[in-house]
Design an enzyme around this catalytic site. Structure first.
Site, PDB file in Angstrom:
ATOM      1  N   LYS A  52       0.529  -1.204   0.158  1.00 11.21           N
ATOM      2  CA  LYS A  52       0.191   0.100  -0.288  1.00 11.21           C
ATOM      3  C   LYS A  52       0.932   1.273  -0.267  1.00 11.21           C
ATOM      4  CE  LYS A  52      -3.605  -2.152   2.832  1.00 11.21           C
ATOM      5  NZ  LYS A  52      -4.022  -2.655   3.638  1.00 11.21           N
ATOM      6  N   GLN A  96      -4.578  -1.502  10.429  1.00 16.61           N
ATOM      7  CA  GLN A  96      -4.227  -2.855   9.069  1.00 16.61           C
ATOM      8  C   GLN A  96      -4.770  -3.701  10.309  1.00 16.61           C
ATOM      9  OE1 GLN A  96      -3.158  -3.350   6.313  1.00 16.61           O
ATOM     10  NE2 GLN A  96      -3.721  -5.848   6.889  1.00 16.61           N
ATOM     11  N   ASP A 119     -11.797   3.618   4.610  1.00 21.20           N
ATOM     12  CA  ASP A 119     -11.804   2.175   4.527  1.00 21.20           C
ATOM     13  C   ASP A 119     -13.434   2.033   4.819  1.00 21.20           C
ATOM     14  OD1 ASP A 119      -9.107  -0.070   4.279  1.00 21.20           O
ATOM     15  OD2 ASP A 119      -8.701  -0.005   6.332  1.00 21.20           O
TER      16      ASP A 119
END
Length: 291
Positions: A52, A96, A119
């Protein structure tokens, strides 16, 4: 002939278009910034975060990163998130997962301010999605929509079956496919582990999305001729990556299908970049064109 929907190619094209959006922001004196927070010694999580961060650097998004000791508590993690929430140069914050057992994961994830929740996990953003007015579409479901669009699959009036009811994929995707929008207006059935006669449901669908986390759950006998099949699953079986769809069997029946790997996975990462650019646009008050 069955079309293989190339997620790598679609994601690469999207990144090129996002680079143009980032140039528009730069002209206005804004550089999008994404902060990743890693609280794990798990090699897979470390790899995901590394990928990422590399994606960010490739398109011109500033990369911020914070490591949190895997033995720390919820409060320490939340303190790191709180600091990132306050920074004007950080437009998106990604924690994460999975997090260590001693951490209250729900509380930690909710500590990301909704405007920086790229997210789409925060209850406020989930509520907006269900209401039909999403701020940020969750990355994997949005990636599925982009793949359908790239393959020229019309969702309006289509019968879609989503196999899986997780908060990460199944539920938000069903809501997106239902939306009154150019990429919605489908009639959606959500199936799961308690569904009776799953094959009967999937054989009646124009679009089947497999997101149950069960290796090769769906094969060609469970599909309508010419159906579009999107395989969200990613399972390790005998050292190999296997989807929730038995690919070789399904491709004999499907009109279009995504492979594993190389299908949905690259799109999930690309849509994280998309959401970060959108977040920078919203927070800076700068209108930019988004792909």
């Amino acid at each position: 002939m069955t079309e293989i929907i190339d997620g790598d190619a679609v994601a690469a094209s999207l990144r090129e278009e996002l680079a143009e959006s980032i140039e528009e922001l730069a002209d206005a004196g804004v550089q999008p910034g994404l902060a990743t927070v890693l609280m794990s010694d798990d090699p897979a999580s470390e790899t995901y975060v590394s990928m990422k961060r590399e994606d960010c650097r490739e398109v011109g998004i500033e990369d911020f990163h914070r490591d949190v000791d895997s033995g720390a508590d919820t409060e320490e993690l939340m303190a790191v998130v709180a600091d990132l929430n306050e920074r004007a140069d950080v437009h998106g914050v990604l924690v994460q997962t999975p997090l260590p057992d001693q951490v209250d994961s729900e509380r930690a994830l909710r500590s990301v301010t909704p405007l920086k929740d790229v997210d789409g996990f925060h209850p406020e953003n989930v509520g907006r999605l269900v209401r039909g007015d999403p701020r940020y579409r969750p990355c994997t479901p949005h990636g599925v929509q982009k793949l359908l669009d790239a393959a020229g699959v019309e969702t309006e009036g289509a019968d879609a079956v989503v196999v899986g009811r997780s908060n990460l994929v199944g539920k938000p995707l069903a809501n997106l496919l239902l939306r009154k929008a150019p990429d919605g207006n489908a009639t959606v059935t959500v199936c799961h582990s308690r569904t009776d006669d799953l094959a009967e449901k999937t054989r009646g669908a124009d679009i089947v999305v497999a997101a149950a986390g069960v290796p090769e759950l769906i094969d060609g006998s469970m599909l309508a001729e010419g159906a579009t099949v999107i395989d969200v699953g990613y399972n390790h079986v005998d050292g190999e990556a296997v989807g929730d769809v038995a690919f070789e069997s399904a491709r004999e029946t499907a009109g279009a299908i995504t492979p594993v790997p190389g299908g949905v996975g690259p799109m999930t990462r690309a849509m994280l970049l998309y959401n970060t650019v959108k977040a920078a646009s919203i927070q800076s008050g700068t209108d930019v064109s988004l792909p």
